[in-house]
Each structure stands twice: as structure tokens, then as C-alpha cells.
Enzyme design. Structure first.
Site, mmCIF file in Angstrom:
data_model
loop_
_atom_site.group_PDB
_atom_site.id
_atom_site.type_symbol
_atom_site.label_atom_id
_atom_site.label_comp_id
_atom_site.label_asym_id
_atom_site.label_seq_id
_atom_site.Cartn_x
_atom_site.Cartn_y
_atom_site.Cartn_z
ATOM 1 N N PHE A 97 0.863 -1.184 0.000
ATOM 2 C CA PHE A 97 0.000 0.000 0.000
ATOM 3 C C PHE A 97 0.903 1.239 0.000
ATOM 4 C CE2 PHE A 97 -2.715 3.091 2.401
ATOM 5 C CZ PHE A 97 -3.679 3.227 1.422
ATOM 6 N N ASN A 121 1.492 3.818 1.764
ATOM 7 C CA ASN A 121 2.254 4.346 2.903
ATOM 8 C C ASN A 121 3.197 3.311 3.529
ATOM 9 O OD1 ASN A 121 0.586 2.701 4.362
ATOM 10 N ND2 ASN A 121 -0.570 4.340 5.358
ATOM 11 N N LYS A 122 3.337 2.153 2.910
ATOM 12 C CA LYS A 122 4.207 1.130 3.479
ATOM 13 C C LYS A 122 5.671 1.350 3.043
ATOM 14 C CE LYS A 122 0.956 -1.199 5.699
ATOM 15 N NZ LYS A 122 -0.382 -0.842 5.248
ATOM 16 N N ASN A 123 6.594 0.508 3.538
ATOM 17 C CA ASN A 123 8.030 0.757 3.302
ATOM 18 C C ASN A 123 8.422 0.642 1.834
ATOM 19 O OD1 ASN A 123 7.849 0.695 6.097
ATOM 20 N ND2 ASN A 123 9.969 0.005 6.292
#
Ligand SMILES: *Cc1c(COP(=O)(O)O)cnc(C)c1O
Length: 380
Positions: A181, A183-185
Site C-alpha cells: 500500500f 504508505n508502506k516501506n
């Protein structure tokens, strides 16, 4: 509103743009060669034997629950301090989520002792979440699972590039799910990866990902098959080639992203020690190597959280809460089996939690400004 410092930010550059346009020009857009390459690369990176790229981590978790053969009435032990998708995936199968406590102020992950207390003859699986990329106590959780013959599903949405004893999180249990997604790393916009070391589970999940069909469009395109059977109730949980191409580019940069996140995390810790010793920092001396997905603090007990977050907002700093507890949501409270569950420790700690901005592009100046703003917000 535009924030002076947002909570998260994506890092995409020409590499991803070129990768996507190359796919578009190739005119093969659904799961195919690029997806296979992405899966191979992720297998190599994670050390897992098998990997399946999927629509998102939620569908990946659902696939894990189906592969574990969860049925209505089965129980799954999991934390409440996580994103709602963790528990939703369990509920899709009709199984009941049984919420266990977190360890405490220094470790917001599920407590193995509490897992053991929640196990009944109906328990079939444990679903763990590596909060913020920090490792759950996997050796102990695997011991409990073995003793009670339970499947372990790891929600590793935060843990792309997190390790414990040199083993990537998500590869300890029977199934591990990563989220890409935005906003993930690492990101593909929407997307995810499911890994396993178990060939039976892999075969089951491959069918589930694509309608329970024995051959794929890609196989037929390459002339490997011309028809198919449907051997299981499956879904369409496939990724597409554009996302797989973005994922390949992002995976190449993941270690550098995570290294920056670790440096920023250490910067926060050092500054907060100096300026705001009354603030508690969970996971400060945690075992393993975290991907540092989130940086969270616990406010002193006498500080009112919404007022604090409001002051941070006035300073242009976006903060958040990870997470509103799942067992308290109205939908979950409708189930008497959930409504009767109480988690005094999780509730008291979660009420004090605030998430601060963390992304690779955050500068030392930003971190300084954020910590000074925390100091002022606590003084007022
Ligand atoms: C983001 C997230 C998910 C869901 O991931 P998607 O890829 O958005 O479906 C699940 N669990 C946790 C802990 C997450 O943070």
C-alpha cells in the site's frame, strides 16, 4: 490541508515511471512475466521458498486463512492493536477472532503468554502482527503453535526488510503477508505478497488467487494449456504487470529506504531522550533488525491525547494513532463473543499512543522541529 510535515510520503522516481511505461508498451498487462520476475526477486530477498504477488495484503491474509482451512466457529488468536484488515481476514472465513494482550509499554506486539491463555479446543491458528516492523517473539510463538498444532499466519504488512535472527519476518510461520500500500516501506500503490515455505500451502494459495483454475491466461497465451478445470472455490486476487514492475523497482531500493528509516528512528530516540524524557518510546531496545515502518511514542498518563495531536497539527505536523482497537469497533462489538472480551493492558497503553511522521525523505531539521514541537505541546 497541506502539512509542513506529513505522516508519510512515497518515494517514486523515473525508475518506476519507465518500468510502468515499458509494461504498457509491451501490451501484456495482467499477471505475466514481470509478475513472475517480481515473485522471484521477492523470494530471493525474503529467503522464502514460495511467493505469490497479490492484489493487497488483505487478500493475502484471506488466502492464508483459507489455506489454513479455517471454518465457521474456529478460533484464531490475534492482537487487537492492529489494522482492522488483520481481523477482517479471519472473519471472511466465519472463524472467530480471539484477541490477546500486547506485551507492555516496551513491546506493543502480541504477548505469547496471553496467546497461551486464549487457546481453547476450538483454536486453529495464531495470527501475529509485527507492529511497526518490530519482531514478535517468533521462537516462543512457534513453540506454542507446535505444542497445540496451530497454523501461524504472519501479518508482515510493516515488515518488508525486518529480520530476527537473520530470518526475515513473515518467513517464520506457515504463511506471511506483506503490504505494498502507498504508505508502506515499499509500494506498488495497492499490492501485496504472500510467502510460504510449505509446498502444499503454496499450491492451495495459487489456486485461490485465480478462481481455483488449474491454468492461467498467461499459461494459455504461452501455449502451455488450452483449457482448465476449476478445482476449488477461488477468487481474483491477482496483481497486474504495472504494479509488479513498480514493485521490482521499489524492492531494489528497499534496503536503502529502510536504512534511512532506521537512522531517522535513532535520531528521534536521541532527541526525545534529551528534550522530552517524560515520553515513553516503545521498542527502543528491541531484538532483531526492524524495517522501522512506524515511529510511535506513548504520552505521559496525564496528557490528553487529542489536545496534544491538535497542538501538533497547529505546528503543521501530521500525527496519527496506530491503532484504534479492533475489538472496540461497532461492527466487532455486535458479536457477543467479541463484546465479552476485555484487554485492560492493551486498552490502557493504546490510549496513550501517538504516531509521528516517518519516511525516508524526512530530514534532520524536520526531526528537530518535530521534537521541539512535542516539547512545547507537552509544556502548554
Ligand atoms: C496496511 C496493513 C494491512 C493491509 O494491507 P493492504 O495491502 O492495504 O490490504 C494489514 N495489516 C496491517 C497491520 C497493515 O498495516
Amino acid at each position: 490541508m497541506t502539512w509542513r510535515i506529513p505522516l508519510a510520503d512515497v518515494d517514486v522516481s523515473d525508475e518506476e515511471i519507465v518500468a510502468v511505461t515499458t509494461v504498457l508498451k509491451s501490451r501484456w498487462l495482467t499477471m505475466g512475466a514481470v509478475t513472475q520476475e517480481f515473485e522471484e526477486a521477492f523470494k530471493e530477498y525474503s529467503g522464502a521458498k514460495f511467493a505469490l504477488a497479490v492484489t493487497n495484503a488483505t487478500t493475502g491474509l484471506h488466502m492464508g486463512c483459507l489455506a489454513a482451512d479455517l471454518k465457521p466457529g474456529d478460533e484464531v488468536v490475534l492482537p487487537s492493536l492492529t489494522f482492522v484488515a488483520t481481523a477482517n481476514a479471519v472473519c471472511y472465513t466465519g472463524a472467530v477472532p480471539i484477541f490477546a494482550e500486547i506485551c507492555g509499554e516496551n513491546d506493543l506486539n502480541i504477548d505469547p503468554k496471553s496467546i497461551e491463555e486464549k487457546i481453547t479446543p476450538r483454536t486453529r491458528a495464531i495470527m501475529v502482527v509485527h507492529y511497526g516492523g518490530y519482531a514478535c517473539n517468533m521462537p516462543e510463538i512457534m513453540r506454542i503453535a507446535e505444542e497445540h498444532d496451530l497454523t501461524v499466519i504472519e501479518d508482515a504488512a510493516h515488515a518488508s526488510g525486518s529480520f530476527l535472527d537473520s530470518r526475515m519476518l513473515g518467513t517464520w510461520g506457515n504463511v506471511g503477508c506483506y503490504s505494498f500500500f502507498s504508505n508502506k516501506n515499499m509500494t506498488t500503490g495497492e499490492g501485496g505478497m504472500v510467502v510460504t515455505n510449505d509446498e502444499e500451502i503454496y499450491k492451495k494459495m495459487s489456486l485461490i488467487r485465480s478462481h481455483g483454475m488449474t491454468s492461467l491466461t498467461w499459461d494459455r497465451h504461452r501455449g502451455h494449456a488450452w483449457s482448465y478445470d476449476v478445482v476449488d472455490l477461488g477468487y481474483n486476487y491477482r496483481i497486474d504487470e504495472m504494479r509488479a514492475a513498480v514493485g521490482l523497482a521499489q524492492l531494489r531500493k528497499l534496503d536503502a529506504f529502510n536504512q534511512k528509516r532506521r537512522l531517522i528512528t535513532q535520531m528521534y530516540i536521541d532527541l526525545l531522550h534529551d528534550c522530552c524524557p517524560e515520553v515513553k518510546i516503545p521498542f527502543e531496545h528491541h531484538p532483531g533488525i526492524s524495517a522501522c515502518h512506524l515511529f510511535v511514542i506513548l504520552l505521559p498518563e496525564n496528557v490528553e491525547r487529542s489536545g496534544f495531536m491538535e497542538k501538533m497539527k497547529s505546528a503543521g505536523i501530521q500525527t496519527s494513532i496506530h491503532y484504534p482497537l479492533i475489538h472496540k469497533f461497532s461492527y466487532y462489538q455486535k458479536d457477543p463473543l467479541v463484546a465479552s472480551q476485555s484487554l485492560p493492558l492493551t486498552e490502557s497503553i493504546a490510549n496513550r499512543e501517538v504516531t509521528l511522521p516517518l519516511y525516508p525523505g524526512l530530514t534532520e531539521n524536520d526531526v528537530n522541529y518535530i521534537v521541539q514541537s512535542i516539547k512545547e505541546a507537552l509544556r502548554l
